[in-house]
Design an enzyme around this catalytic site. Structure first.
Site, PDB file in Angstrom:
ATOM      1  N   TYR A 123     -14.287  -1.229   7.705  1.00  0.00           N
ATOM      2  CA  TYR A 123     -12.862  -0.923   7.916  1.00  0.00           C
ATOM      3  C   TYR A 123     -12.453  -1.268   9.352  1.00  0.00           C
ATOM      4  O   TYR A 123     -11.449  -1.946   9.586  1.00  0.00           O
ATOM      5  CB  TYR A 123     -12.650   0.562   7.622  1.00  0.00           C
ATOM      6  CG  TYR A 123     -11.301   1.124   7.957  1.00  0.00           C
ATOM      7  CD1 TYR A 123     -10.166   0.774   7.243  1.00  0.00           C
ATOM      8  CD2 TYR A 123     -11.159   2.061   8.980  1.00  0.00           C
ATOM      9  CE1 TYR A 123      -8.930   1.325   7.541  1.00  0.00           C
ATOM     10  CE2 TYR A 123      -9.925   2.621   9.283  1.00  0.00           C
ATOM     11  CZ  TYR A 123      -8.818   2.243   8.560  1.00  0.00           C
ATOM     12  OH  TYR A 123      -7.598   2.792   8.854  1.00  0.00           O
ATOM     13  N   GLY A 130       0.816  -1.219   0.000  1.00  0.00           N
ATOM     14  CA  GLY A 130       0.000   0.000   0.000  1.00  0.00           C
ATOM     15  C   GLY A 130       0.845   1.262   0.000  1.00  0.00           C
ATOM     16  O   GLY A 130       0.468   2.295   0.553  1.00  0.00           O
ATOM     17  N   LYS A 141      -9.934  -4.145  10.808  1.00  0.00           N
ATOM     18  CA  LYS A 141      -8.748  -3.755  11.592  1.00  0.00           C
ATOM     19  C   LYS A 141      -8.721  -4.509  12.925  1.00  0.00           C
ATOM     20  O   LYS A 141      -7.649  -4.897  13.396  1.00  0.00           O
ATOM     21  CB  LYS A 141      -8.712  -2.237  11.804  1.00  0.00           C
ATOM     22  CG  LYS A 141      -8.331  -1.449  10.561  1.00  0.00           C
ATOM     23  CD  LYS A 141      -6.904  -1.740  10.114  1.00  0.00           C
ATOM     24  CE  LYS A 141      -6.516  -0.982   8.866  1.00  0.00           C
ATOM     25  NZ  LYS A 141      -5.206  -1.377   8.311  1.00  0.00           N
ATOM     26  N   GLN A 165      -1.291   7.636   1.574  1.00  0.00           N
ATOM     27  CA  GLN A 165      -0.859   8.846   2.285  1.00  0.00           C
ATOM     28  C   GLN A 165       0.330   8.566   3.212  1.00  0.00           C
ATOM     29  O   GLN A 165       1.257   9.366   3.298  1.00  0.00           O
ATOM     30  CB  GLN A 165      -2.057   9.381   3.091  1.00  0.00           C
ATOM     31  CG  GLN A 165      -1.830  10.721   3.744  1.00  0.00           C
ATOM     32  CD  GLN A 165      -2.864  11.011   4.836  1.00  0.00           C
ATOM     33  OE1 GLN A 165      -3.740  10.204   5.104  1.00  0.00           O
ATOM     34  NE2 GLN A 165      -2.737  12.169   5.453  1.00  0.00           N
TER      35      GLN A 165
HETATM   36  N1  SER Z   1      -8.136   7.931   8.802  1.00  0.00           N
HETATM   37  C1  SER Z   1      -8.919   6.717   8.820  1.00  0.00           C
HETATM   38  C2  SER Z   1     -10.249   6.926   8.250  1.00  0.00           C
HETATM   39  O1  SER Z   1     -10.722   8.031   8.316  1.00  0.00           O
HETATM   40  C3  SER Z   1      -9.069   6.223  10.216  1.00  0.00           C
HETATM   41  O2  SER Z   1      -8.045   5.377  10.518  1.00  0.00           O
HETATM   42  O3  SER Z   1     -10.835   6.007   7.796  1.00  0.00           O
END
Ligand code: SER
Length: 323
Positions: free
Chosen positions: A143, A7, A147, A11
């Site tokens: 997400y 990845g 995680k 960012q």
């Molecule tokens: N920056 C991420 C998001 O906004 C959170 O870990 O999904």
């Protein structure tokens, strides 16, 4: 040291690549996408790699034989709610594939990047403020679910297979590189759009408060954890924290440097709900104790450093994508 990043086009990768190459490491950056123009001068080699492709991951790990892997590939929270299957495949299956490739390829150490998104309101009430490492984890997004699972897999491979997997739960990260599909992105755009457009209409309420961190601290945390002696680590996954301003406090901080910047708040219900489910601040005392973690930047320190960088990058045409 021979290091591989998954990845790398995102960012975090943007800044992590620079730090690893500057430190003289032999770096292989991988991503589904070709090397982005913003990473053009970053150094190291670049390989296209789809982390959902188990054979491709295994083969590349055999070929490169990294001693250390940073696993950054993930679909973030807002995009993951638009396409939960993609988030599951990349974040869940991808992490499985990377762990298996580390086990089979005898990679000594893996750094996993987790997130504040593992948290959500608990059945017994809101999250404590600050939120410690060990509370019941009730994520509200795909997400976050993946995680949590990644954290558990990381601990499992550490105990069961001797893959020295360790990781941090990142706050929302702010830098001059474009993020992709996160719910914390409003904070970054308060900076970038203040400079390039003279203001920003945030998709979050003015009183939104989540943990945030400036990217140089985030990259340093990854490096310090990656190179910490195993015997010092009492756990696999650590909260790390820097500052937790309200959105309107970020606006005031930016206006110290860009006085004419105008901010307004027009909450997007989906992303606001995600933001409201996250901790307001994190207790990172275990990271401070075990590997001497300490952030260097507070909110105004970040603002003073970041705004001139954004100006330079805009002048160079290095911030190309819009949102
Ligand atoms: N920056 C991420 C998001 O906004 C959170 O870990 O999904």
């Amino acid at each position: 040291m021979k290091i591989l990043i998954t990845g790398a086009g995102g960012q975090i990768g943007h800044d992590l690549i620079g730090a690893l190459v500057a430190a003289g490491h032999d770096l292989t950056s991988t991503d589904l996408a070709p090397r982005p123009p913003s990473h053009a001068h970053a150094g190291g080699t670049w390989h296209r790699l789809d982390v959902t492709d188990a054979v491709a991951v295994r083969d590349l790990f055999y070929e490169v034989q990294p001693e250390l892997v940073f696993h950054l590939a993930a679909i973030l929270s807002a995009r993951g709610e638009q396409d939960p299957k993609l988030a599951y495949d990349v974040n869940q299956t991808g992490t499985w594939n990377v762990l298996e490739a580390c086990r089979k390829g005898k990679v000594a150490r893996l750094v996993f990047t987790s997130s504040i998104a593992v948290f959500g309101p608990t059945p017994s009430g809101p999250l404590p403020d600050p939120t410690p490492d060990d509370v019941p984890l009730h994520p509200t997004t795909m997400y976050g679910v993946t995680k949590v699972s990644g954290e558990l897999l990381c601990s499992y491979y550490r105990q069961r297979h001797g893959v020295d997997c360790r990781g941090v739960r990142f706050p929302g990260l702010i830098s001059a590189a474009m993020p992709g599909g996160g719910s914390s992105d409003y904070a970054l755009f308060m900076y970038v759009d203040a400079v390039r457009k003279g203001g920003y209409e945030a998709f979050a309420r003015a009183d939104t408060r989540i943990p945030l961190m400036y990217m140089p601290d985030a990259v340093r945390a990854l490096l310090e954890l990656a190179f910490a002696a195993r015997g010092r680590l009492s756990r696999a996954i650590y909260n790390i924290a820097a500052f937790s301003p309200r959105a309107d406090q970020i606006a005031s901080s930016v206006q110290r440097v860009v006085p004419d910047a105008k901010f307004s708040y027009s909450p997007d219900p989906a992303r606001q709900a995600i933001l409201d489910s996250w901790p307001k601040s994190l207790d990172d005392s275990a990271a401070r104790r075990d590997w001497a973690w300490q952030p260097k930047y507070d909110l105004d320190g970040m603002t003073d450093d970041l705004i001139p960088r954004i100006k330079r990058m805009l002048e160079l045409g290095a911030i190309l994508s819009s949102h």
